[in-house]
Structure formats: structure tokens, C-alpha cells
Design an enzyme around this catalytic site. Sequence first.
Site, PDB file in Angstrom:
ATOM      1  N   CYS A  54      -1.247  33.769  10.092  1.00 20.19           N
ATOM      2  CA  CYS A  54      -0.998  34.370  11.733  1.00 20.19           C
ATOM      3  C   CYS A  54      -0.972  33.099  12.419  1.00 20.19           C
ATOM      4  O   CYS A  54      -1.347  33.148  13.278  1.00 20.19           O
ATOM      5  CB  CYS A  54      -2.360  35.049  11.856  1.00 20.19           C
ATOM      6  SG  CYS A  54      -2.444  36.572  10.734  1.00 20.19           S
ATOM      7  N   GLU A  55       0.477  32.715  11.985  1.00 20.96           N
ATOM      8  CA  GLU A  55       0.628  31.639  13.200  1.00 20.96           C
ATOM      9  C   GLU A  55       2.249  31.536  13.059  1.00 20.96           C
ATOM     10  O   GLU A  55       2.838  31.497  11.993  1.00 20.96           O
ATOM     11  CB  GLU A  55       0.356  30.356  12.702  1.00 20.96           C
ATOM     12  CG  GLU A  55      -1.020  30.055  12.544  1.00 20.96           C
ATOM     13  CD  GLU A  55      -1.746  29.408  13.842  1.00 20.96           C
ATOM     14  OE1 GLU A  55      -0.985  29.117  14.995  1.00 20.96           O
ATOM     15  OE2 GLU A  55      -2.898  29.502  14.107  1.00 20.96           O
ATOM     16  N   TYR A  71       4.949  18.527  11.063  1.00 15.82           N
ATOM     17  CA  TYR A  71       6.032  17.377  11.252  1.00 15.82           C
ATOM     18  C   TYR A  71       7.371  18.002  11.291  1.00 15.82           C
ATOM     19  O   TYR A  71       8.382  17.012  11.218  1.00 15.82           O
ATOM     20  CB  TYR A  71       6.003  16.221  10.176  1.00 15.82           C
ATOM     21  CG  TYR A  71       4.628  15.938   9.763  1.00 15.82           C
ATOM     22  CD1 TYR A  71       3.988  14.867  10.506  1.00 15.82           C
ATOM     23  CD2 TYR A  71       4.112  15.994   8.468  1.00 15.82           C
ATOM     24  CE1 TYR A  71       2.566  14.392  10.248  1.00 15.82           C
ATOM     25  CE2 TYR A  71       2.663  15.299   8.041  1.00 15.82           C
ATOM     26  CZ  TYR A  71       2.061  14.709   9.088  1.00 15.82           C
ATOM     27  OH  TYR A  71       0.973  14.109   8.776  1.00 15.82           O
ATOM     28  N   GLU A  78       0.779  -1.092  -0.108  1.00 18.22           N
ATOM     29  CA  GLU A  78      -0.002  -0.154   0.030  1.00 18.22           C
ATOM     30  C   GLU A  78       0.853   1.195  -0.059  1.00 18.22           C
ATOM     31  O   GLU A  78       0.889   2.054   0.955  1.00 18.22           O
ATOM     32  CB  GLU A  78      -0.881  -0.050   1.417  1.00 18.22           C
ATOM     33  CG  GLU A  78      -1.762  -1.338   1.475  1.00 18.22           C
ATOM     34  CD  GLU A  78      -2.271  -1.206   2.982  1.00 18.22           C
ATOM     35  OE1 GLU A  78      -1.822  -0.396   3.830  1.00 18.22           O
ATOM     36  OE2 GLU A  78      -3.445  -2.082   3.251  1.00 18.22           O
TER      37      GLU A  78
HETATM   38  C1  LIG Z   1      -1.115   6.148   5.304  1.00 17.09           C
HETATM   39  C2  LIG Z   1      -1.360   4.573   4.855  1.00 17.09           C
HETATM   40  C3  LIG Z   1      -0.446   3.966   4.026  1.00 17.09           C
HETATM   41  C4  LIG Z   1       0.385   4.747   2.989  1.00 17.09           C
HETATM   42  O1  LIG Z   1       1.687   5.295   3.724  1.00 17.09           O
HETATM   43  P1  LIG Z   1       2.628   5.882   3.026  1.00 17.09           P
HETATM   44  O2  LIG Z   1       3.686   6.441   4.099  1.00 17.09           O
HETATM   45  O3  LIG Z   1       2.214   7.049   2.131  1.00 17.09           O
HETATM   46  O4  LIG Z   1       3.059   4.881   1.955  1.00 17.09           O
HETATM   47  C5  LIG Z   1      -0.684   2.543   3.624  1.00 17.09           C
HETATM   48  N1  LIG Z   1      -1.355   1.893   4.435  1.00 17.09           N
HETATM   49  C6  LIG Z   1      -2.349   2.454   5.531  1.00 17.09           C
HETATM   50  C7  LIG Z   1      -3.131   1.643   6.210  1.00 17.09           C
HETATM   51  C8  LIG Z   1      -1.861   3.886   5.669  1.00 17.09           C
HETATM   52  O5  LIG Z   1      -2.783   4.238   6.709  1.00 17.09           O
END
Ligand SMILES: *Cc1c(COP(=O)(O)O)cnc(C)c1O
Length: 447
Positions: free
Chosen positions: A368-369, A340, A296
Site C-alpha cells: 500500500c504505497e 533510488y 572493497e
Molecule cells: C558500501 C561500501 C562498499 C561497497 O560498495 P559497492 O558499491 O557495493 O561496491 C565498500 N566500502 C565501503 C566503506 C562501503 O560503505
Amino acid sequence: MADLSAPVGTDPTLPELLRTHPQLSMTPTSGLTFEGVALNAIADAVGTPCWVMGAGTFKRRLRRMDQAMREAGLDVSLHYAVKANDHLAVLSLVGREGHGADIVSGGELARTQKAGIPAGRVVFSGVGKTDAELEQAIGLDIGQINVESAEELDIISAIASRLGRTARVTLRVNPDVDAKTHAKITTGLAANKFGIPFDDAAALYARAASLPGIEARGFATHIGSQILSTGPYRAAYARVAELVRSVRASGQTVSHVDCGGGLGIAYRAEAEGQPEALAASIRAELGDLGVKLAIEPGRWLAGPSGVLLSTVILRKEYGMQTPFVVTDAAMNDLLRPSMYDAWHGIVPLAPHSPGQPCAPTHVVGPVCESGDSFARDRDLPPLPRGARIAILDAGAYGAVMSSTYNSRPLAAEVLVEDGEWTVIRRRQAMEELWQDETVPAFTGGTM
Ligand SMILES: *Cc1c(COP(=O)(O)O)cnc(C)c1O
């Protein structure tokens, strides 16, 4: 807290940034180009702030990721993490390349459907899916739901049974592994809200197999984002493999393992995460289980594929202090530096030569931060009023995190493809800021 993606004292020079970003080049006449298109030409036509996504870069990275998995001999399906950049044009590229999507909300699910990604290629992750979102997902018969708690499993079973459907699920396991990334983007520690505690997973899996409306098919894990070494991946996958073996030993069937996302990119001087190394980690720990695998990735695909263009509104200089350069982009556009402490490369669009003198500069937005800052003490060439800059690696967790804070309209978005560019989201109009608001009569309103 310091951003671990930004080791102190290791700012790359402008030529170094250009070297690590081959999608960019500095030309003597047109200045900075992105995939061969002069960014000044886009800024002239569209104005700033403006996001520019490169379809070529995105596709190249998608293909490299896919190829790394194939060449490792892995049976992996790729599900792009929509939350990194959910523009329909990006999703439609993913779909056309034959890949799927990882979503975390009903809105993201609707976007995948609008962009033509088949529902069967969609995986639904997330720690709190509402009943309405689950009904939407199960109604569309999406490919897989990654379950994050015992309670959620029961809810899914009830909804699927009521709809006369079977939901294919994996259990998202929290392996209690430190991804060694920023605290706000680590997700695989026991202290984080994500996933099912490792020690509860086997029993819950047995229960899942017995519930109506549920097809339990395996496990998922996702330990965080901007991960730059393979150690945390190996550790997490080793634990998942251990789990698969133990539930199989007790007679359960496991056919799928979802390896999550999180591979990091080179914002500053880091070495970018390598898909080939990720593939090798997956293969080493999970390769002999005979399961269908999934990944993913989000940031690794989209991050380097986008830049944010901005114009210097004015400079503030006090005596010998480091000057402030105030830009027309702000934290409401790109939140990462504020949220971050993220470091993003900044490159002026004007032609410059490697020998040009640079001086420490603070680059800040007009919101304004005090946190509305893109760079402190950054070595940059002179940036007078009207100068333009590109903020690099803004394609992931950039436009998607924008807000209209300070009543600043959402910026325009442009897609570059094969040397051409197209506006893919027009700049939000002022009136659109309040179009959904009403003023009740008792306030004296007349609208
Ligand atoms: C955010 C997320 C990703 C992707 O993360 P990246 O760091 O953008 O690759 C994949 N799986 C899940 C469950 C996520 O919450």
C-alpha cells in the site's frame, strides 16, 4: 531525482538484456534459464517471490576482479563488501576463494566469522561503530579498522588499551570528489557524513601514530556506489596519494591504502564498470607508493549474480491506459526501485521469441504505497495472471534490504551451482512474523 544509472529513452530490448546477461538464456522449451537451470523449475518447487543467486556468476566475477588487479601488477587484497549480500553461502564462497570482507556492523562481523572468513581478513568501515562493536572487533583482532572521525580514533584507542590490544587503523578520508552517481549513494563529497575532511587528515594521522593501542598504517577512501567512469576514482586516489606523500615527508610511516568499492554495473543500457579500468586508475595514482593496497567491491560482484522471481497476481486495465501488472514481489522484497528510482531489467520466464510483440506495461507490487513499483511504461510481452518474471541484477542490495512491511514474510533464497540448485533460506513462516512479540496482560492479551 532521476537515477543516473538510468538514462532516459534507452531501454534495452529483451534480446539485448539477454546479451548483456550471459548468465541467463532463453530456451524454447524451458524458458528462461540461469546458469543453465530453468527458473520455472525453481519457482514450481519453491514458489515466488524467490531470490536466486548464481554461485558460478559470483565466482567468475570475483576471479575477474582479482585477476584484473594482479595483471596490473598491484599488491591488492580484496575485501568483499558484506552489506551488498550478506548470506552465509555468499560469504563462505568469498572465504573459500581466499578473500576477505569489508563490514559495517557487529552483525556483519559475526556473519563473517560464522562463514569462516579469518578475522585477520576483515576490515571494519562505517561512520558510527558502537563501543560494543569495537570491543567485538578488537577482541577478535580483525585485520583493520577504517576510522571515520577524530572522536572515533580516541574511542578505539581507549578500547584497545583497555583490552591490551593494538588496533590496526587507516583513516578514511573524504576527498571531496563527486562520484557522479545517485545522491543517496554518493559518499565522497564534503557534504556527506562519511570520512575525515581531507584538510584534517594529516594532523589526525600524526595524532593516531602517537596514541596508545593504535597502529596507524595508512588511509582509506570510498566515494560512493554504482560508479561507471574512472574520473572520480582517479581524482580521489590522486588526493590520497598527495596525502600519503605529504605525511611521509613529515616523517610518518604509511604502509596501506584502501581504495574502497563502488564499481557500477549495467542495470539498463550503461556500460558496466570494468575492473581492468579500476586497476589502471589505482595503478596510475597509487602504484608507485610502495603500499599494500585493498579494494572493497560489493555491487559489482553480487549484483548481476542474482535475480528475483515473481508471479503476476492479476492485471488492472482501464480502457486505453497503460495496464498495471501486479506481482507477488514488492518493495519490501526489492527496495531499490522505490528508494533510488532504480531501473531493473524484467524478463518473463515463459519461452518467447525475439519477434514477439511488446507493449508498455506498469509492473507494480501489492504493497500500500504508490512507490511500490518495479517498472513504468516498460515494453513487455503480454503478462497474464500467473505469468512469471525475473527481475534482473537483484543480487546486491536486494535481499539484504528486505523487510516484512505489510506483514509479508521474507522471500525464499536459492543458490544455483554447477547446474544444481539448493534452497539456502527457506521462506519465512507467517508465525515467525510475530514470534518475538509479546502482548502484555493489560491489553487484554491472552498470549
Ligand atoms: C558500501 C561500501 C562498499 C561497497 O560498495 P559497492 O558499491 O557495493 O561496491 C565498500 N566500502 C565501503 C566503506 C562501503 O560503505
